[in-house]
Design a protein around this motif. Structure first.
Motif, PDB file in Angstrom:
ATOM      1  N   UNK A 115      -1.248 -31.376 -24.254  1.00 35.61           N
ATOM      2  CA  UNK A 115      -1.449 -32.763 -24.709  1.00 35.61           C
ATOM      3  C   UNK A 115      -0.417 -33.687 -24.076  1.00 35.61           C
ATOM      4  N   UNK A 116       0.802 -33.200 -23.921  1.00 34.77           N
ATOM      5  CA  UNK A 116       1.816 -33.992 -23.227  1.00 34.77           C
ATOM      6  C   UNK A 116       1.403 -34.261 -21.784  1.00 34.77           C
ATOM      7  N   UNK A 117       0.893 -33.221 -21.116  1.00 35.39           N
ATOM      8  CA  UNK A 117       0.476 -33.398 -19.725  1.00 35.39           C
ATOM      9  C   UNK A 117      -0.732 -34.326 -19.634  1.00 35.39           C
ATOM     10  N   UNK A 118      -1.668 -34.175 -20.561  1.00 36.62           N
ATOM     11  CA  UNK A 118      -2.832 -35.065 -20.560  1.00 36.62           C
ATOM     12  C   UNK A 118      -2.400 -36.515 -20.758  1.00 36.62           C
ATOM     13  N   UNK A 155       1.354 -35.690  -9.616  1.00 38.87           N
ATOM     14  CA  UNK A 155       0.984 -34.400  -9.043  1.00 38.87           C
ATOM     15  C   UNK A 155       2.191 -33.466  -9.011  1.00 38.87           C
ATOM     16  N   UNK A 156       3.338 -33.996  -8.602  1.00 41.28           N
ATOM     17  CA  UNK A 156       4.546 -33.171  -8.532  1.00 41.28           C
ATOM     18  C   UNK A 156       4.932 -32.646  -9.911  1.00 41.28           C
ATOM     19  N   UNK A 157       4.837 -33.517 -10.928  1.00 41.48           N
ATOM     20  CA  UNK A 157       5.194 -33.087 -12.282  1.00 41.48           C
ATOM     21  C   UNK A 157       4.242 -32.015 -12.795  1.00 41.48           C
ATOM     22  N   UNK A 158       2.940 -32.205 -12.577  1.00 41.28           N
ATOM     23  CA  UNK A 158       1.970 -31.214 -13.051  1.00 41.28           C
ATOM     24  C   UNK A 158       2.118 -29.894 -12.302  1.00 41.28           C
ATOM     25  N   UNK A 159       2.419 -29.961 -11.012  1.00 39.12           N
ATOM     26  CA  UNK A 159       2.626 -28.729 -10.256  1.00 39.12           C
ATOM     27  C   UNK A 159       3.837 -27.954 -10.789  1.00 39.12           C
ATOM     28  N   UNK A 160       4.778 -28.666 -11.360  1.00 41.97           N
ATOM     29  CA  UNK A 160       5.974 -28.019 -11.903  1.00 41.97           C
ATOM     30  C   UNK A 160       5.739 -27.485 -13.315  1.00 41.97           C
ATOM     31  N   UNK A 216       2.739 -22.806 -18.085  1.00 43.14           N
ATOM     32  CA  UNK A 216       1.821 -22.746 -19.221  1.00 43.14           C
ATOM     33  C   UNK A 216       0.674 -21.769 -18.942  1.00 43.14           C
ATOM     34  N   UNK A 217       0.220 -21.758 -17.705  1.00 40.46           N
ATOM     35  CA  UNK A 217      -0.825 -20.803 -17.322  1.00 40.46           C
ATOM     36  C   UNK A 217      -0.316 -19.375 -17.480  1.00 40.46           C
ATOM     37  N   UNK A 218       0.925 -19.157 -17.093  1.00 44.80           N
ATOM     38  CA  UNK A 218       1.513 -17.824 -17.224  1.00 44.80           C
ATOM     39  C   UNK A 218       1.617 -17.408 -18.693  1.00 44.80           C
ATOM     40  N   UNK A 219       1.960 -18.371 -19.552  1.00 43.36           N
ATOM     41  CA  UNK A 219       2.034 -18.071 -20.987  1.00 43.36           C
ATOM     42  C   UNK A 219       0.656 -17.691 -21.513  1.00 43.36           C
ATOM     43  N   UNK A 220      -0.359 -18.470 -21.111  1.00 46.20           N
ATOM     44  CA  UNK A 220      -1.718 -18.157 -21.560  1.00 46.20           C
ATOM     45  C   UNK A 220      -2.127 -16.761 -21.104  1.00 46.20           C
ATOM     46  N   UNK A 277     -10.318 -20.155 -17.361  1.00 49.08           N
ATOM     47  CA  UNK A 277      -9.795 -19.979 -16.004  1.00 49.08           C
ATOM     48  C   UNK A 277     -10.495 -20.889 -14.993  1.00 49.08           C
ATOM     49  N   UNK A 278     -11.761 -21.151 -15.183  1.00 49.66           N
ATOM     50  CA  UNK A 278     -12.431 -22.115 -14.305  1.00 49.66           C
ATOM     51  C   UNK A 278     -11.756 -23.471 -14.432  1.00 49.66           C
ATOM     52  N   UNK A 279     -11.427 -23.866 -15.652  1.00 50.12           N
ATOM     53  CA  UNK A 279     -10.731 -25.137 -15.858  1.00 50.12           C
ATOM     54  C   UNK A 279      -9.358 -25.127 -15.184  1.00 50.12           C
ATOM     55  N   UNK A 280      -8.636 -24.027 -15.335  1.00 53.84           N
ATOM     56  CA  UNK A 280      -7.300 -23.934 -14.728  1.00 53.84           C
ATOM     57  C   UNK A 280      -7.394 -24.119 -13.219  1.00 53.84           C
ATOM     58  N   UNK A 281      -8.302 -23.409 -12.600  1.00 53.91           N
ATOM     59  CA  UNK A 281      -8.442 -23.498 -11.142  1.00 53.91           C
ATOM     60  C   UNK A 281      -8.934 -24.881 -10.708  1.00 53.91           C
ATOM     61  N   UNK A 282      -9.755 -25.505 -11.515  1.00 53.37           N
ATOM     62  CA  UNK A 282     -10.229 -26.844 -11.159  1.00 53.37           C
ATOM     63  C   UNK A 282      -9.108 -27.876 -11.263  1.00 53.37           C
ATOM     64  N   UNK A 283      -8.213 -27.712 -12.226  1.00 50.76           N
ATOM     65  CA  UNK A 283      -7.034 -28.589 -12.286  1.00 50.76           C
ATOM     66  C   UNK A 283      -6.233 -28.455 -10.996  1.00 50.76           C
ATOM     67  N   UNK A 284      -6.014 -27.237 -10.554  1.00 51.49           N
ATOM     68  CA  UNK A 284      -5.248 -27.011  -9.317  1.00 51.49           C
ATOM     69  C   UNK A 284      -5.950 -27.655  -8.119  1.00 51.49           C
ATOM     70  N   UNK A 285      -7.260 -27.514  -8.045  1.00 48.22           N
ATOM     71  CA  UNK A 285      -8.000 -28.111  -6.935  1.00 48.22           C
ATOM     72  C   UNK A 285      -7.960 -29.632  -6.995  1.00 48.22           C
ATOM     73  N   UNK A 286      -8.050 -30.194  -8.190  1.00 44.75           N
ATOM     74  CA  UNK A 286      -8.022 -31.652  -8.326  1.00 44.75           C
ATOM     75  C   UNK A 286      -6.670 -32.226  -7.931  1.00 44.75           C
ATOM     76  N   UNK A 287      -5.591 -31.510  -8.220  1.00 42.16           N
ATOM     77  CA  UNK A 287      -4.268 -31.970  -7.781  1.00 42.16           C
ATOM     78  C   UNK A 287      -4.217 -32.046  -6.261  1.00 42.16           C
TER      79      UNK A 287
END
Length: 513
Positions: free
Chosen positions: A277-280, A321-326, A331-335, A404-414
């Motif tokens: 929610x913070x990232x959103x 983009x830089x902040x989200x990449x960091x 968070x993905x690893x925690x999930x 996981x589809x959502x996770x990968x799509x976030x990465x692609x959108x960045x």
């Protein structure tokens, strides 16, 4: 007989092309041609893209998945009846029921004739038909499908829910805690969008399109704008095209982040919801700083865009983009490493590849079950044909796969945002052509297919010569995804329904129109 025949091959034999329909052809069929189309649909891979009505006519759109060819078909219905497509394309059923409720069109031999949008609460029946009727004096209760068996009980949920969410009714039949059947009833947030658009100037109709489903306001606005531009043959300034894609990717990231956190929250892991929610919120604030609105509503307009990036906009986007990449990868690893989360999401809410194909479901629902479709790539539209990106596709078909589809799509959108910022065209002329769609004496028909964060949006529009909308049909991805949620929960426990439901995150408003 027609199973191996290309889409255009069949339609050219059984139909007559309609002039002025862009960018894909529309064919007018007779009743015999419509029946031959149904026969052809029984043995091939043509996906249903949409079905909609108007007084005395029904239309449908299809895509040949292998070649990517797209076409629309129409059947005049002087008696208000047409042969149903639901036996060969089950996703057509609810659209046919909606066409009946709004226009009075009767689908012959349909798999389900019950009303859909009309809850006997309107002041009129068949409101968009040539002859609307008075409401039923003493309407009976809605008939849910019967379920018989020992030890079964029913659990009604909604339409009013505990959270601040839209209304929808879910009727569970369960054996103990195990769900045997789920049946949905939607339509509670029907606003008459299609009727409100009729006769409106294009600019006013565009505002309605932006409010079909607020979380996908950019995508719906883009689909409407592209349909109008196709109808009129309008060329959009290059910079506006790239700014549109920029807004679409910001919208995609914001919604995927929210969904990932909400899914985890429904699995009792509130930490992830707090973090995503913070990232959103960070994405929404950047969108506001760059385009003047957190959701970027009314920023995509027919002919272009309503606003340009401010001078510091490119820098703000790259900082985001830089902040989200960091912050996103930890968070993905925690999930991925949380056993309690994996226990709830893996193998829960399974949807087969066969079902997503039969219903033509796209977005994270379709791609998590192996259906490799993305409108940005096929049929494709600018500027994505000049950008490099991958479409993540998994085959497990469960809640975890949809995460996981959502996770990968976030990465692609960045990555896409970085590419767009680096290659954003300079201003060579205005960003919009607000007068072009309103020119007197110009009309036409146009259709657009746009990839929202949920999947493909189909919008079809017919414009009158005075620059007003004669008819518009926006088909949200949720039409083809809601039915699959009924299948996904079968065999799971009742307590897993919120998890399955959130992993789909279908739109009530986008569906109910």
């Amino acid at each position: 007989m027609y199973g191996e025949e290309p889409l255009f091959g069949l339609l050219n034999r059984i139909g007559t092309p309609v002039e002025g329909h862009r960018p894909w052809p529309r064919y007018r069929l007779g009743r015999d041609g419509w029946l031959r189309l149904i026969e052809g649909l029984a043995g091939n891979g043509w996906s249903l893209l949409g079905l909609w009505g108007e007084p005395k006519a029904v239309h449908a759109a299809f895509r040949e998945d292998f070649s990517g060819d797209i076409a629309a078909v129409s059947l005049d219905c002087p008696q208000g009846r047409f042969p149903s497509l639901s036996a060969v394309r089950p996703a057509a059923n609810r659209l046919e029921r909606a066409a009946h409720d709004l226009y009075g069109l009767v689908a012959e031999r349909t798999t389900d004739p019950r009303p859909w949008l009309d809850h006997d609460a309107w002041g009129v029946r068949r409101p968009l038909s040539e002859q609307p009727a008075a409401p039923v004096p003493n309407p009976g209760p809605y008939t849910f499908l019967p379920v018989e068996g020992d030890g079964l009980h029913q659990i009604p949920v909604g339409p009013v829910h505990a959270g601040i969410i839209e209304p929808g009714h879910f009727r569970f039949t369960a054996n103990g805690e195990t769900v045997v059947r789920l049946e949905e009833r939607l339509g509670y947030v029907h606003r008459g969008v299609e009727g409100l658009m009729q006769g409106r100037p294009v600019a006013e109709a565009a505002k309605l399109a932006a409010r079909i489903s607020g979380d996908a306001t950019v995508a719906h606005s883009l689909a409407f704008a592209r349909a109008v531009e196709a109808a009129l043959g309008v060329e959009v300034p290059a910079r506006a095209v790239w700014l549109r894609a920029l807004m679409a990717e910001l919208e995609r990231i914001a919604n995927h982040l929210g969904d990932i956190g909400a899914i985890c929250n429904d699995a009792a892991f509130a930490f992830m919801l707090a973090q995503t929610s913070q990232l959103r919120e960070r994405v929404l604030r950047t969108a506001d700083a760059c385009f003047g609105h957190r959701l970027m509503m009314d920023r995509v307009i027919p002919g272009g865009v309503a606003t340009d990036l401010p001078e510091r906009g490119a820098g703000l986007l790259l900082e985001l983009v830089a902040e989200l990449r960091k912050r996103f990868p930890p968070l993905v690893a925690i999930y991925d490493g949380k056993a309690s989360l994996q226990d709830r999401t893996v193998a829960t809410g399974f949807v087969s590849a066969e079902l997503v194909t039969r219903f033509g479901a796209g977005g994270h629902v379709g791609r998590a079950s192996g259906r490799d479709q993305d409108a940005r790539r096929s049929p494709g539209y600018a500027p994505y044909d000049e950008l490099s990106f991958e479409v993540p596709v998994l085959t497990e078909g469960d809640v975890n796969a949809r995460v996981w589809v959502r996770i990968r799509e976030v990465e692609q959108s960045l990555s896409l945002i970085e590419q767009i910022v680096a290659r954003l065209p300079a201003i060579s002329r205005g960003l919009d052509h607000p007068s072009v769609p309103l020119e007197a004496g110009r009309g036409g028909e146009g259709m657009a297919l746009v990839e929202s964060f949920r999947g493909e949006i189909l919008t079809w529009v017919r414009l009158e010569g005075e620059g007003t909308v004669a008819r518009c049909h926006p088909r949200d991805p949720s039409w083809f995804q809601w039915p699959l949620l009924e299948a996904a929960i079968g065999g799971n426990i009742v307590a897993d329904f919120p998890l399955c439901n959130k992993s789909f995150n279908c739109s009530y408003a986008g569906h109910d129109l």
